[in-house]
Design an enzyme around this catalytic site. Structure first.
Site, mmCIF file in Angstrom:
data_model
loop_
_atom_site.group_PDB
_atom_site.id
_atom_site.type_symbol
_atom_site.label_atom_id
_atom_site.label_comp_id
_atom_site.label_asym_id
_atom_site.label_seq_id
_atom_site.Cartn_x
_atom_site.Cartn_y
_atom_site.Cartn_z
ATOM 1 N N SER A 193 -8.231 -50.639 1.196
ATOM 2 C CA SER A 193 -9.311 -49.733 1.574
ATOM 3 C C SER A 193 -8.727 -48.376 1.929
ATOM 4 O O SER A 193 -7.779 -48.300 2.715
ATOM 5 C CB SER A 193 -10.028 -50.326 2.799
ATOM 6 O OG SER A 193 -11.110 -49.522 3.168
ATOM 7 N N CYS A 211 -17.358 -60.514 21.483
ATOM 8 C CA CYS A 211 -18.303 -60.815 22.555
ATOM 9 C C CYS A 211 -18.617 -59.559 23.349
ATOM 10 O O CYS A 211 -19.768 -59.221 23.594
ATOM 11 C CB CYS A 211 -17.681 -61.857 23.483
ATOM 12 S SG CYS A 211 -18.826 -62.487 24.682
ATOM 13 N N ASN A 235 -6.347 -57.754 11.338
ATOM 14 C CA ASN A 235 -6.948 -56.538 11.887
ATOM 15 C C ASN A 235 -7.144 -56.587 13.395
ATOM 16 O O ASN A 235 -7.159 -55.562 14.053
ATOM 17 C CB ASN A 235 -8.289 -56.249 11.206
ATOM 18 C CG ASN A 235 -9.197 -57.450 11.178
ATOM 19 O OD1 ASN A 235 -8.826 -58.509 10.671
ATOM 20 N ND2 ASN A 235 -10.388 -57.323 11.737
ATOM 21 N N THR A 242 -21.049 -45.012 -11.363
ATOM 22 C CA THR A 242 -20.278 -43.772 -11.505
ATOM 23 C C THR A 242 -19.288 -43.630 -10.351
ATOM 24 O O THR A 242 -19.669 -43.745 -9.192
ATOM 25 C CB THR A 242 -21.241 -42.560 -11.516
ATOM 26 O OG1 THR A 242 -22.165 -42.749 -12.591
ATOM 27 C CG2 THR A 242 -20.495 -41.255 -11.706
ATOM 28 N N HIS A 289 -9.881 -45.917 3.753
ATOM 29 C CA HIS A 289 -10.045 -45.355 5.104
ATOM 30 C C HIS A 289 -9.162 -46.005 6.162
ATOM 31 O O HIS A 289 -9.178 -45.607 7.321
ATOM 32 C CB HIS A 289 -11.521 -45.374 5.535
ATOM 33 C CG HIS A 289 -12.098 -46.698 5.913
ATOM 34 N ND1 HIS A 289 -12.268 -47.073 7.230
ATOM 35 C CD2 HIS A 289 -12.561 -47.723 5.185
ATOM 36 C CE1 HIS A 289 -12.820 -48.275 7.283
ATOM 37 N NE2 HIS A 289 -13.010 -48.695 6.051
ATOM 38 N N GLN A 331 -4.965 -53.878 6.164
ATOM 39 C CA GLN A 331 -4.283 -53.324 7.347
ATOM 40 C C GLN A 331 -2.791 -53.093 7.105
ATOM 41 O O GLN A 331 -2.129 -52.506 7.967
ATOM 42 C CB GLN A 331 -4.482 -54.258 8.554
ATOM 43 C CG GLN A 331 -5.923 -54.414 8.992
ATOM 44 C CD GLN A 331 -6.477 -53.189 9.725
ATOM 45 O OE1 GLN A 331 -5.743 -52.317 10.166
ATOM 46 N NE2 GLN A 331 -7.791 -53.133 9.848
ATOM 47 N N ALA A 387 -13.120 -52.208 0.571
ATOM 48 C CA ALA A 387 -12.324 -53.440 0.441
ATOM 49 C C ALA A 387 -13.246 -54.654 0.444
ATOM 50 O O ALA A 387 -12.970 -55.648 -0.230
ATOM 51 C CB ALA A 387 -11.326 -53.538 1.579
ATOM 52 N N THR A 388 -14.325 -54.579 1.184
ATOM 53 C CA THR A 388 -15.280 -55.693 1.203
ATOM 54 C C THR A 388 -15.750 -55.986 -0.218
ATOM 55 O O THR A 388 -15.796 -57.149 -0.654
ATOM 56 C CB THR A 388 -16.485 -55.343 2.109
ATOM 57 O OG1 THR A 388 -15.994 -55.096 3.432
ATOM 58 C CG2 THR A 388 -17.506 -56.460 2.132
HETATM 59 N N1 PLP Z 1 -10.252 -56.618 5.688
HETATM 60 C C1 PLP Z 1 -9.710 -56.188 6.834
HETATM 61 C C2 PLP Z 1 -8.486 -56.870 7.375
HETATM 62 C C3 PLP Z 1 -10.283 -55.124 7.544
HETATM 63 O O1 PLP Z 1 -9.736 -54.718 8.683
HETATM 64 C C4 PLP Z 1 -11.443 -54.512 7.009
HETATM 65 C C5 PLP Z 1 -12.121 -53.448 7.741
HETATM 66 O O2 PLP Z 1 -12.300 -53.520 8.954
HETATM 67 C C6 PLP Z 1 -11.948 -54.972 5.785
HETATM 68 C C7 PLP Z 1 -11.326 -56.026 5.161
HETATM 69 C C8 PLP Z 1 -13.131 -54.325 5.137
HETATM 70 O O3 PLP Z 1 -12.780 -53.044 4.667
HETATM 71 P P1 PLP Z 1 -13.881 -52.000 4.171
HETATM 72 O O4 PLP Z 1 -14.300 -51.241 5.384
HETATM 73 O O5 PLP Z 1 -13.197 -51.109 3.193
HETATM 74 O O6 PLP Z 1 -14.966 -52.780 3.558
#
Ligand code: PLP
Length: 361
Positions: free
Chosen positions: A185, A305, A140, A223, A187, A168, A72-73
Site C-alpha cells: 500500500s 476496544c 500492524n 482507469t 500510504h 507494513q 492493499a485491501t
Molecule cells: N494490511 C495491513 C498489515 C495494514 O496495516 C493495512 C492498513 O492498515 C492493510 C492491510 C490495508 O491497507 P489499505 O489501507 O491500503 O487498504
C-alpha cells in the site's frame, strides 16, 4: 500535533507529492489525460504509470509483475478470490483485509496460532490440501516480523501458494523473496492514499475480480490515476534509496523511547520486530482517558476496544493478553519524519498522564 501513528498511515514524502503534481494539472498541461487513451497526452500519462510500475517492482523480488489496485485491501481481495484456492491457512494476527476476505470467500480455513511473542512458529504445520497460505510480513499492531521465508517453504511443501501482506514492511525491510503474491500500500511507505499493488510471481494466473475495460493486464478494470501511480512510484524509489538511513533513524528513536518508557511492558517480541512500532501496556491504565488527556499527540489505542468497537484487539488476544491488559495498551508509531525531540516530549507526557491516573511503574 505530534504524529505518532505511522502504522495507520505515513506522511506524504515531499518527493512523492512533487512527482504527483504534473499529473493533476489542467487545462493547459496535459497531465490530466487518461492513461488508456492512445493520443499523445494519453501516451505521456501511461509512460508515467509504467515508470511508477518499475519503481514499485524494484522494491519487490525479481520474476513477477505489479498490478496497481486502489488499496492493499483490494490487492488482498484480488489474490484471495482470484487464485482459485478453496482451502486456506492464515495466521491469527492477519489484518482484517485477509481474515474477513478469507471468511467471505468461504471454504476451509486453518488458523496458524502465534506465540506470546507475536510470532507464527516457522515450523507451523500446514494441512495437506491447503490451497493458499497467508501470513503477513510485519504485524500492524505489534510490529513483529514473521518468519515468512520458512513459512513459504512449508506452504510449498504442502502444495499451497503463499500470499504475503507486506503492507507494513514494504520499503522498510527486504521483501519476502519466496512469496507467490505480495500486497502493498502506497500510504504506508510515504506515498499517497488510494493506491496499492499486488505483485504476482510469473506463471501464476489470477481470475479478475473487477470487470470492465480490461486495464491492469485484464485483472483490475478501471482507469488508473497517473498522479497516484507517480506518487507511489516516487515513494517506493525513495524508500529503496533511503532504506538503511530510515532504519538507522528509527533505531535511534526506538532506543530513546524504550529508555524513556522503561516502566511499560512491551507487547510482542523486541528483537523480531520493526522498531518503528512500540506497542506498550501499563497495568490499570485507562487508555481512553489517556487519549483524551493528550489530544495533541496522535497515537493509537493498542486495543480496538478502546477505539470504540467494544472488542479487544484480536492481535493482543492472540498473544495471550486478557481483555484488561489489551485495554491498557497503546501503540506509538514513528518513522522517517519523526524528530527525536518530539518523541521525547510525547514519551514524557505519556508518562506524566499515566502517573496522573495513579498508574506508576
Ligand atoms: N494490511 C495491513 C498489515 C495494514 O496495516 C493495512 C492498513 O492498515 C492493510 C492491510 C490495508 O491497507 P489499505 O489501507 O491500503 O487498504
Amino acid at each position: 500535533m505530534i504524529y505518532l501513528d505511522y502504522q495507520a498511515t505515513t506522511p506524504l514524502a515531499p518527493e512523492a507529492r512533487a512527482a504527483m503534481l504534473p499529473w493533476l494539472e489542467g487545462p493547459e498541461g496535459i497531465g490530466f489525460a487518461n492513461p488508456h487513451s492512445p493520443h499523445r497526452a494519453g501516451r505521456a500519462a501511461v509512460a508515467a504509470v509504467e515508470v511508477a510500475r518499475e519503481q514499485v517492482a524494484a522494491l519487490l523480488p525479481p520474476g513477477g509483475r505489479v498490478v496497481f489496485t486502489g488499496s492493499a485491501t483490494e490487492a488482498l481481495n484480488l489474490a484471495i478470490f482470484g487464485c482459485g484456492a478453496k482451502s486456506f491457512a492464515v495466521s491469527t494476527i492477519e489484518h482484517a483485509a485477509v481474515l474477513d476476505t478469507v471468511e467471505a470467500r468461504g471454504g476451509a480455513c486453518h488458523m496458524l496460532a502465534c506465540t506470546r511473542d507475536g510470532l507464527v512458529p516457522a515450523d507451523a504445520p500446514i494441512p495437506a490440501g491447503t490451497g493458499l497460505v497467508a501470513v503477513m510480513q510485519v504485524n500492524n499492531e505489534i510490529g513483529t516480523i514473521q518468519p515468512v521465508d520458512m513459512l513459504v517453504q512449508a506452504a510449498h511443501d504442502a502444495g499451497a501458494l503463499f500470499l504475503c501482506d507486506a503492507v507494513q514492511g514494504a520499503g522498510k525491510i527486504a521483501p519476502p523473496e519466496q512469496a507467490d503474491m505480495i500486497a502493498l500500500s502506497a500510504h504506508k511507505l510515504y506515498g499517497p492514499k488510494g493506491i496499492g499493488a499486488l505483485w504476482i510471481r510469473d506463471g501464476i494466473e489470477l481470475a479478475p475480480q473487477i470487470h470492465g475495460g480490461g486495464q491492469e493486464q485484464g485483472l483490475r478494470s478501471g482507469t488508473l490515476s497517473p498522479a497516484l501511480c507517480a506518487g507511489f512510484g516516487a515513494a517506493a524509489a525513495l524508500a529503496k534509496a533511503r532504506m538503511e538511513q530510515d532504519a538507522a533513524h528509527v533505531e535511534d528513536l526506538w532506543n530513546r523511547a524504550r529508555d524513556l518508557m522503561a516502566g511499560w511492558t512491551l507487547n510482542g517480541s523486541a528483537d523480531q520486530r520493526w522498531h518503528g512500532n512500540l506497542n506498550l501496556r501499563r497495568e490499570g491504565l485507562d487508555v481512553a482517558r489517556l487519549m483524551s488527556d493528550l489530544r495533541d499527540i496522535a497515537f493509537s489505542a493498542g486495543s480496538a476496544c478502546a477505539s470504540g468497537s467494544g472488542r479487544p484487539s484480536h492481535v493482543l488476544t492472540a498473544i495471550g493478553l486478557d481483555a484488561a491488559a489489551a485495554k491498557s495498551s497503546v501503540r506509538i508509531g514513528f518513522g522517517r519524519y519523526t524528530k527525536l525531540s518530539e518523541l521525547e516530549d510525547a514519551c514524557a507526557r505519556l508518562e506524566a498522564a499515566a502517573a496522573a491516573q495513579g498508574v506508576y511503574s
